[in-house]
Scaffold this active site. Sequence first.
Site, short mmCIF file in Angstrom:
data_model
loop_
_atom_site.label_atom_id
_atom_site.label_comp_id
_atom_site.label_asym_id
_atom_site.label_seq_id
_atom_site.Cartn_x
_atom_site.Cartn_y
_atom_site.Cartn_z
N SER A 113 0.83 -1.19 0.00
CA SER A 113 0.00 0.00 0.00
C SER A 113 0.88 1.26 0.00
CB SER A 113 -0.98 -0.04 1.18
OG SER A 113 -1.95 0.97 1.07
N ASP A 164 -9.05 -4.63 -6.05
CA ASP A 164 -8.35 -3.58 -5.29
C ASP A 164 -8.40 -2.25 -6.06
OD1 ASP A 164 -6.59 -1.88 -3.96
OD2 ASP A 164 -5.10 -3.43 -3.60
N HIS A 176 -8.38 -4.33 -0.94
CA HIS A 176 -7.06 -3.72 -0.75
C HIS A 176 -6.42 -4.14 0.57
CE1 HIS A 176 -3.79 -0.89 -1.11
NE2 HIS A 176 -4.09 -0.38 0.07
#
Length: 198
Positions: A113, A164, A176
């Site tokens: 991320s 995602d 995600h």
Amino acid sequence: MFGFAAAASLAAALAIAPAMAPFRAALIPAASAACPGAEVVFARGREEPAGLGQVGDALVNSLRGKTRMPVGAYGVNYPANITVDSGANDMGAHVQSMARSCPNTREVLGGYSLGAEVADLATWSRLPPGVDQHVAAVALFGNGTRRPAPAFADKTIDQCAAGDPICGRGTSWPAHLQPSYIDSGLVDQAASFVAGRL
């Protein structure tokens, strides 16, 4: 008097000589605890507690099961809030330090991320020429930028879970989150990719 002065000069020379001796990296063992065969340098996701984060931990554990090489780990030191600069700086500084002190250690950069953006930025501007030769692979998960530097393109795996929205594969926020990467086998797939490049 002459004997005392000569002894003092000799003592001073002996005290200075070790400091003047050139440092030889070859004396550092390549597979000691301080210099593992490989090291995963991983930037955790936004608001995860300090360390590797869930995805980073899973990557390291999976990689250790796929190689006989000792695998160390370094959690990138950054606040994991909304900025990536300090993380990219820390990642770059750590890899450069390892290249000097443990030149035979194969570095694996990674991030999840926000941490994936940290790793992206580090590959673009935080590693001076030549240091990229110490990097065996880059493993990214849920990467919003999806643009590793050209010097790292062939050694990068950029995983994006189905659905995602951060990395452009859907509109489901839960896709995600860490379980989408760990439970789906994407982390294990990335560990196989990395192991093949060590």
